[in-house]
Motif scaffolding. Sequence first.
Motif, short mmCIF file in Angstrom:
data_model
loop_
_atom_site.label_atom_id
_atom_site.label_comp_id
_atom_site.label_asym_id
_atom_site.label_seq_id
_atom_site.Cartn_x
_atom_site.Cartn_y
_atom_site.Cartn_z
N GLU A 81 0.02 12.43 -9.30
CA GLU A 81 -0.69 13.68 -9.05
C GLU A 81 0.24 14.88 -9.15
O GLU A 81 -0.13 15.92 -9.70
N ARG A 106 1.96 1.73 -3.60
CA ARG A 106 0.82 2.18 -4.41
C ARG A 106 0.51 3.65 -4.14
O ARG A 106 0.27 4.42 -5.07
N GLN A 107 0.56 4.07 -2.89
CA GLN A 107 0.29 5.46 -2.55
C GLN A 107 1.39 6.37 -3.10
O GLN A 107 1.10 7.47 -3.58
N LYS A 108 2.63 5.91 -3.08
CA LYS A 108 3.73 6.71 -3.62
C LYS A 108 3.54 6.94 -5.10
O LYS A 108 3.71 8.06 -5.59
N ARG A 109 3.16 5.88 -5.85
CA ARG A 109 2.91 6.03 -7.28
C ARG A 109 1.78 7.02 -7.54
O ARG A 109 1.86 7.86 -8.44
N LYS A 110 0.74 6.94 -6.74
CA LYS A 110 -0.41 7.83 -6.90
C LYS A 110 -0.01 9.29 -6.65
O LYS A 110 -0.38 10.18 -7.42
N ILE A 111 0.73 9.52 -5.60
CA ILE A 111 1.16 10.88 -5.26
C ILE A 111 2.09 11.44 -6.34
O ILE A 111 1.94 12.59 -6.76
N PHE A 115 0.82 -1.21 0.00
CA PHE A 115 0.00 0.00 0.00
C PHE A 115 0.85 1.26 0.00
O PHE A 115 0.46 2.28 -0.59
N SER A 116 2.01 1.23 0.63
CA SER A 116 2.91 2.39 0.60
C SER A 116 3.43 2.64 -0.81
O SER A 116 3.48 3.80 -1.26
#
Length: 66
Positions: A47, A39-44, A36-37
């Motif tokens: 953005e 995945r969140q890094k890729r999303k950020i 999840f970390s």
Amino acid sequence: MQFDSLADFFNMGGYAFYVWLSYGVTSFALGTLIFFSARQKRKILSEIAKKIQREERLKANRSNQQ
């Protein structure tokens, strides 16, 4: 080595269920956290890249209007 055989190692002196369960739960928790970390890094980062592109388009539009 504390164990006489590989079977004794896996048996853990009769506490195998608790020992291997704790290793499993810990490994699952760490794996989930890493997944999840990442995945969140890729999303950020995605953005941030979109914001930078938007700012560049706005800057180009402002310079074209002048």
